[in-house]
Enzyme design. Structure first.
Site, short mmCIF file in Angstrom:
data_model
loop_
_atom_site.label_atom_id
_atom_site.label_comp_id
_atom_site.label_asym_id
_atom_site.label_seq_id
_atom_site.Cartn_x
_atom_site.Cartn_y
_atom_site.Cartn_z
N ALA A 46 45.20 44.36 40.06
CA ALA A 46 43.86 43.92 40.10
C ALA A 46 42.63 44.89 40.46
CB ALA A 46 44.17 43.11 41.34
N THR A 47 43.41 45.98 40.96
CA THR A 47 42.17 47.16 41.13
C THR A 47 41.32 47.56 39.85
OG1 THR A 47 43.53 48.25 42.91
CG2 THR A 47 41.89 49.48 41.92
N ASN A 127 42.84 38.58 51.24
CA ASN A 127 44.44 39.29 51.42
C ASN A 127 44.77 39.53 53.00
OD1 ASN A 127 41.96 40.90 50.44
ND2 ASN A 127 43.40 42.50 51.63
N GLN A 155 45.76 37.50 45.15
CA GLN A 155 46.52 37.02 46.02
C GLN A 155 46.75 35.25 45.64
OE1 GLN A 155 47.58 37.97 49.08
NE2 GLN A 155 46.67 39.76 48.65
N SER A 175 47.47 40.60 39.70
CA SER A 175 48.49 41.63 39.89
C SER A 175 49.87 40.95 39.73
CB SER A 175 48.39 42.43 41.10
OG SER A 175 47.74 43.69 41.01
N HIS A 177 52.79 41.99 40.74
CA HIS A 177 53.67 42.24 41.97
C HIS A 177 53.42 41.17 42.88
CE1 HIS A 177 50.87 44.66 44.70
NE2 HIS A 177 50.38 44.88 43.70
N THR A 217 49.14 53.18 25.35
CA THR A 217 50.15 52.55 24.91
C THR A 217 50.63 51.41 26.13
OG1 THR A 217 50.89 54.71 23.78
CG2 THR A 217 52.62 53.18 24.68
N CYS A 302 46.78 47.19 51.63
CA CYS A 302 46.19 47.95 50.31
C CYS A 302 45.03 48.97 50.41
CB CYS A 302 45.67 46.89 49.44
SG CYS A 302 46.40 45.21 49.63
N1 PLP Z 1 42.40 42.49 45.30
C1 PLP Z 1 43.09 41.85 46.45
C2 PLP Z 1 42.69 40.87 46.92
C3 PLP Z 1 44.31 42.55 46.69
O1 PLP Z 1 44.89 41.77 47.84
C4 PLP Z 1 44.78 43.85 46.20
C5 PLP Z 1 45.91 44.07 46.77
O2 PLP Z 1 46.82 43.92 47.65
C6 PLP Z 1 44.10 44.18 45.31
C7 PLP Z 1 42.84 43.70 44.79
C8 PLP Z 1 44.58 45.48 44.67
O3 PLP Z 1 45.65 45.19 43.64
P1 PLP Z 1 46.42 46.29 43.23
O4 PLP Z 1 46.83 47.37 44.18
O5 PLP Z 1 47.82 45.78 42.65
O6 PLP Z 1 45.66 46.93 42.03
#
Ligand code: PLP
Length: 351
Positions: A46-47, A127, A155, A175, A177, A217, A302
């Site tokens: 997500a970042t 989050n 989330q 994301s 995970h 890749t 995070c």
């Molecule tokens: N955005 C939200 C709302 C999150 O809770 C998080 C990570 O917990 C992220 C973005 C970033 O996700 P990632 O670390 O998988 O890039």
């Protein structure tokens, strides 16, 4: 990872099998958001998706004279920081404040819209508090406006799909995970408007993968893992939610038993999270006394390895001191039995 070692960009047999696996996976992730497979761009999480959505629209904003961006004070840093970068580049960034319940009023978004608004970026669920933002109502406010609508759904993607299945939401960050897939893989969903693609420019350049938007890749095993997680998330959504709701009932009871104050509007909270503080009790003391029973968080996992005051709690109207008392409990459908009574006794002994 060990058997199908082909590069999906290669034209030989191994490559072709990898390519098919990626295509199938793209379809599974697309299904979760109700989009077409070619609307999915795989990223590292997500970042990166947030960065791509926000920074990637800058060129279009500059070319069309749209330099106003609306977002909220409670976004993750992975949204706030790229917004800050655009601020330095001449964009006007307006961050809306949530109400005391932790959500941004759709009317506040409507009132702040301007003819030069390029982008509205509002997260789906926070989050730290788990509070769902009214993205369907915000989408409704944007019905007759050209601004792009992005939601950071890290989330919620794979948990609560209904809101995301909305044609007015142009960009969705996810994301893997967060819905039990591998770490280091995610997606930016770019929903076409009719036949028109969202005018995102790439942030990195190279081999042309992902339509040139995210060259490099492709990590085939991670992509396949994300898709598998997406399929299981759809299959097990109801039972997962039921399990989480059962734990939430116990967790809420625990918070009550220790005289805790729940933070945020629980009627809008996801079923796997509760954020609270115990008046007169420092969050670090709570964490320490329960550390062998429950893994708590304060601050944001995070954001950093060290504790920082939560910008979310402060935006919700708490003082820095009150914000430092807040702890967050979160769980999932697989969380084992928690000895709530013992936990409550230990906390009471601190008072
Ligand atoms: N955005 C939200 C709302 C999150 O809770 C998080 C990570 O917990 C992220 C973005 C970033 O996700 P990632 O670390 O998988 O890039």
């Amino acid at each position: 990872m060990t058997v199908e070692f082909g590069n999906e960009g290669s034209r030989h047999e191994h490559g072709s099998r990898a390519r098919q696996a990626v295509q199938r996976s793209r379809g599974a992730v697309a299904t979760l958001a109700g989009v077409n497979a070619d609307d999915v761009v795989f990223t590292s999480g997500a970042t990166e998706s947030n960065n791509m959505a926000i920074l990637g629209l800058a060129e279009h904003g500059e070319a069309t004279g749209k330099r106003h961006i609306l977002s909220t004070q409670i976004e993750h840093k992975a949204v706030l920081e790229p917004l800050e970068a655009l601020g330095k580049r001449g964009f006007e960034i307006e961050l809306l404040r949530p109400n005391a319940g932790g959500w941004v009023e759709p009317e506040a978004v409507r009132a702040a819209l301007r003819t030069d608004t390029l982008l509205v970026s509002v997260m789906h669920a926070n989050n730290e508090t788990g509070i769902l933002q009214p993205i369907a109502e915000i989408a409704e406010c944007l019905k007759n406006h050209s601004a792009f609508f992005h939601t950071d759904a890290a989330q919620t993607f794979g948990k609560s799909a209904a809101d995301l299945n909305n044609n007015r939401i142009d960009l969705i960050s996810a994301s893997a995970h967060k819905f039990f897939g591998p770490k280091g893989i995610g997606a930016l969903i770019m929903r076409k408007r009719g036949f028109e693609r969202i005018p995102i420019r790439p942030l990195t350049f190279g081999g042309g993968q992902e339509r040139g938007l995210r060259p490099g890749t492709l990590p085939v095993p991670l992509i396949v893992g994300m898709a598998k997680a997406a399929e299981i998330a759809i299959r097990d959504r109801t039972s997962r939610q039921q399990n989480c709701q059962a734990i939430r009932r116990d967790a809420s009871q625990f918070v009550k038993q220790i005289g805790g104050l729940v933070h945020g509007d629980m009627s809008r909270c996801q079923s796997h999270i509760i954020s609270f503080s115990v008046p007169g009790l420092d969050s670090e003391a709570l964490l320490l006394t329960l550390k062998d029973l429950i893994s708590f968080s304060n601050g944001s996992a995070c954001t950093s390895a060290r504790y920082q005051h939560s910008h979310v709690s402060v935006a919700m109207g708490l003082s820095n001191e009150a914000a430092s008392g807040i702890v967050r409990l979160s769980w999932c459908h697989m969380t084992p039995q928690i000895p709530w009574n013992e936990a409550a006794e230990r906390v009471k002994a601190l008072m």
